[in-house]
Scaffold this active site. Structure first.
Site, PDB file in Angstrom:
ATOM      1  N   THR A  16      -7.941   2.162 -17.426  1.00 22.96           N
ATOM      2  CA  THR A  16      -7.570   3.472 -17.976  1.00 22.96           C
ATOM      3  C   THR A  16      -7.466   3.465 -19.496  1.00 22.96           C
ATOM      4  O   THR A  16      -7.839   4.436 -20.152  1.00 22.96           O
ATOM      5  CB  THR A  16      -6.201   3.903 -17.396  1.00 22.96           C
ATOM      6  OG1 THR A  16      -6.340   3.985 -15.991  1.00 22.96           O
ATOM      7  CG2 THR A  16      -5.744   5.240 -17.931  1.00 22.96           C
ATOM      8  N   ASP A  60     -13.448  -0.773 -13.661  1.00 23.16           N
ATOM      9  CA  ASP A  60     -12.149  -0.339 -13.153  1.00 23.16           C
ATOM     10  C   ASP A  60     -11.573  -1.590 -12.475  1.00 23.16           C
ATOM     11  O   ASP A  60     -12.290  -2.282 -11.750  1.00 23.16           O
ATOM     12  CB  ASP A  60     -12.354   0.781 -12.123  1.00 23.16           C
ATOM     13  CG  ASP A  60     -11.033   1.362 -11.624  1.00 23.16           C
ATOM     14  OD1 ASP A  60     -10.801   2.553 -11.842  1.00 23.16           O
ATOM     15  OD2 ASP A  60     -10.251   0.602 -10.993  1.00 23.16           O
ATOM     16  N   SER A  61     -10.296  -1.869 -12.680  1.00 17.08           N
ATOM     17  CA  SER A  61      -9.796  -3.159 -12.189  1.00 17.08           C
ATOM     18  C   SER A  61      -9.713  -3.216 -10.671  1.00 17.08           C
ATOM     19  O   SER A  61      -9.493  -4.277 -10.097  1.00 17.08           O
ATOM     20  CB  SER A  61      -8.461  -3.518 -12.832  1.00 17.08           C
ATOM     21  OG  SER A  61      -7.409  -2.849 -12.202  1.00 17.08           O
ATOM     22  N   SER A  62      -9.905  -2.102  -9.991  1.00 19.75           N
ATOM     23  CA  SER A  62      -9.973  -2.163  -8.526  1.00 19.75           C
ATOM     24  C   SER A  62     -11.250  -2.882  -8.091  1.00 19.75           C
ATOM     25  O   SER A  62     -11.361  -3.304  -6.938  1.00 19.75           O
ATOM     26  CB  SER A  62      -9.940  -0.760  -7.921  1.00 19.75           C
ATOM     27  OG  SER A  62      -8.727  -0.163  -8.289  1.00 19.75           O
ATOM     28  N   THR A  92      -4.634  -1.425 -14.775  1.00 15.89           N
ATOM     29  CA  THR A  92      -3.328  -1.865 -14.277  1.00 15.89           C
ATOM     30  C   THR A  92      -3.356  -2.224 -12.783  1.00 15.89           C
ATOM     31  O   THR A  92      -2.532  -3.008 -12.330  1.00 15.89           O
ATOM     32  CB  THR A  92      -2.260  -0.772 -14.488  1.00 15.89           C
ATOM     33  OG1 THR A  92      -2.707   0.434 -13.858  1.00 15.89           O
ATOM     34  CG2 THR A  92      -2.008  -0.521 -15.945  1.00 15.89           C
ATOM     35  N   THR A 169       4.318  -7.751 -10.795  1.00 12.35           N
ATOM     36  CA  THR A 169       3.780  -6.911  -9.723  1.00 12.35           C
ATOM     37  C   THR A 169       3.697  -5.495 -10.272  1.00 12.35           C
ATOM     38  O   THR A 169       4.595  -5.062 -10.997  1.00 12.35           O
ATOM     39  CB  THR A 169       4.774  -6.887  -8.536  1.00 12.35           C
ATOM     40  OG1 THR A 169       4.951  -8.233  -8.097  1.00 12.35           O
ATOM     41  CG2 THR A 169       4.266  -6.070  -7.373  1.00 12.35           C
ATOM     42  N   THR A 280       7.908 -13.173   1.519  1.00 10.15           N
ATOM     43  CA  THR A 280       8.704 -12.070   2.066  1.00 10.15           C
ATOM     44  C   THR A 280       8.164 -10.698   1.644  1.00 10.15           C
ATOM     45  O   THR A 280       7.595 -10.550   0.565  1.00 10.15           O
ATOM     46  CB  THR A 280      10.186 -12.192   1.655  1.00 10.15           C
ATOM     47  OG1 THR A 280      10.854 -10.978   2.015  1.00 10.15           O
ATOM     48  CG2 THR A 280      10.382 -12.425   0.183  1.00 10.15           C
ATOM     49  N   GLN A 281       8.396  -9.729   2.527  1.00  8.76           N
ATOM     50  CA  GLN A 281       8.002  -8.355   2.192  1.00  8.76           C
ATOM     51  C   GLN A 281       8.962  -7.740   1.168  1.00  8.76           C
ATOM     52  O   GLN A 281       8.674  -6.694   0.599  1.00  8.76           O
ATOM     53  CB  GLN A 281       7.971  -7.493   3.460  1.00  8.76           C
ATOM     54  CG  GLN A 281       6.823  -7.867   4.378  1.00  8.76           C
ATOM     55  CD  GLN A 281       6.819  -7.125   5.717  1.00  8.76           C
ATOM     56  OE1 GLN A 281       7.283  -5.995   5.800  1.00  8.76           O
ATOM     57  NE2 GLN A 281       6.298  -7.753   6.750  1.00  8.76           N
TER      58      GLN A 281
HETATM   59  N1  ASP Z   1      -7.846   2.289 -11.771  1.00 12.98           N
HETATM   60  C1  ASP Z   1      -7.444   1.851 -13.079  1.00 12.98           C
HETATM   61  C2  ASP Z   1      -7.711   0.373 -13.180  1.00 12.98           C
HETATM   62  O1  ASP Z   1      -6.953  -0.413 -12.688  1.00 12.98           O
HETATM   63  C3  ASP Z   1      -6.013   2.155 -13.327  1.00 12.98           C
HETATM   64  C4  ASP Z   1      -5.483   1.696 -14.660  1.00 12.98           C
HETATM   65  O2  ASP Z   1      -6.139   1.190 -15.511  1.00 12.98           O
HETATM   66  O3  ASP Z   1      -4.283   1.888 -14.874  1.00 12.98           O
HETATM   67  O4  ASP Z   1      -8.704  -0.009 -13.753  1.00 12.98           O
END
Ligand code: ASP
Length: 353
Positions: A16, A60-62, A92, A169, A280-281
């Site tokens: 982002t 995108d970090s996903s 993030t 986290t 642990t959760q």
């Molecule tokens: N989807 C974005 C990412 O992780 C979200 C972000 O950057 O905050 O690349």
């Protein structure tokens, strides 16, 4: 770089912080580095030498993958002698995984690697990106009274807090305070001054060199327990070929249902050489399998204590240790050892690799 002017390398991976709205769809898309220079003119006011490398295309970090961690580790390793510190701009969503992975891959790190990003793109009026970027650069350049880097660790800086990367986290999908380190205090707080908790900061072993690692093995999975979990689901695990490690997301202090079939199948997986670790959760606190019978059964089945590790650090540490082809006993021993400050165990010692 032997100079009194700090030199910083920014590695822009995407996320982002560098995104811009597509005028037609309104969706956020990654942009390039010129964008930063345009939107953060303050960068020029630092009396630092700042260079940048950008992922092409930024991601995108996903979409993060171990191959990208290797790419980041290589950039740091290839440029290690030329810069005083590194700032990685990152989405993030998976930032904590990257921070954890790099903390293992960059062994005996002697320079700061500060990872940051933002919840709002840097071009937007109320962006948190500017502050995060500028303070991260300042931290990456900071030296102590003896001229040594203040924080020679892989960290995440976000919303005024500098956190050990492998303790973090993502906890907030909206707010600016997106990260928490539930089981370890912050390494620094940024207010009018940046206050470092020096006694908590890890320092490299001066008798050994910095040693980057580039091998990760992804034959790892996470099994989240829940009331009503069915036997056939766990059965499926037994049929997965090449599965090398399972992280069990358990209840409370590391407890599981007392179903004989469950304990039995876990024991069988262990006997097949699969490393089983208890996580642990709960986000805060530690696994204590001796506390209840429901935890003790897991311990007796050969499940390792994951103590207060984050899930992110456990996943990446397993990938790292498996990537090195260590035998089962060594992996089990190192999973119960702090190798990069990622876990609090009684026998904690640093970098005995
Ligand atoms: N989807 C974005 C990412 O992780 C979200 C972000 O950057 O905050 O690349």
């Amino acid at each position: 770089m032997e100079s009194s002017v700090p030199s910083i390398l920014i590695i822009y991976t995407g996320g982002t912080i560098g995104m811009i709205e597509d005028p037609e769809t309104g969706a956020l898309e990654n942009f390039d580095l010129a964008h930063f220079r345009h939107h953060v003119p303050e960068l020029r006011r630092f009396n630092y030498h700042i260079d940048a490398i950008t992922f092409d295309p930024p991601i995108d970090s996903s979409d993060m993958e171990p191959a990208y961690w290797v790419k980041m580790a290589r950039i740091v390793a290839d440029n290690y002698d030329s810069y005083d510190g590194f700032v990685i701009l990152h989405g993030t969503d998976t930032m904590s995984y990257t921070a954890s992975a790099l903390s293992f891959m960059l062994e005996n790190l002697g320079k700061p690697v500060i990872i940051t990003g933002s919840q709002l793109p840097i071009g937007q009026l109320r962006t948190d990106g500017k502050e995060n970027l500028l303070t991260s650069i300042e931290i990456a350049a900071a030296r102590d009274d003896e001229g040594r880097p203040m924080v020679p660790e892989v960290c995440i800086f976000f919303e005024n807090q500098l956190l050990r990367g492998n303790r973090t986290t993502k906890i907030n999908a909206e707010g600016f305070n997106a990260f928490r380190s539930h089981n370890h205090p912050a390494l620094a707080q940024a207010g009018i001054h940046i206050k470092y908790a020096s006694h908590l900061i890890r320092r490299p072993d001066p008798t050994r060199p910095f040693k980057p690692h580039f091998l990760m093995d992804t034959h790892v999975m996470i099994l989240t327990l829940f009331p009503g979990i069915r036997e056939e689901i766990v059965d499926t695990l037994l049929s997965i070929r090449n599965l090398k490690a399972i992280i069990l997301k358990t209840f409370g202090s590391g407890n599981a249902p007392q179903k004989p079939w469950l304990i039995d199948k876990l024991r069988q997986l262990g006997e097949r050489g699969v490393v089983l670790v208890n996580n642990t959760q709960c986000s805060k606190g530690t696994v204590e399998m001796q506390r209840y019978k429901t935890g003790l059964l897991l311990l007796q089945a050969g499940v390792l204590n994951g103590y207060d590790s984050t899930l992110e650090s456990m996943v990446t540490k397993l990938m790292f240790l498996l990537g090195h082809g260590y035998d089962n006993d060594t992996i089990r021993r190192l999973m119960n050892t702090s190798i990069a400050g990622e876990v609090t165990v009684d026998n904690s010692f640093f970098s005995e690799r």
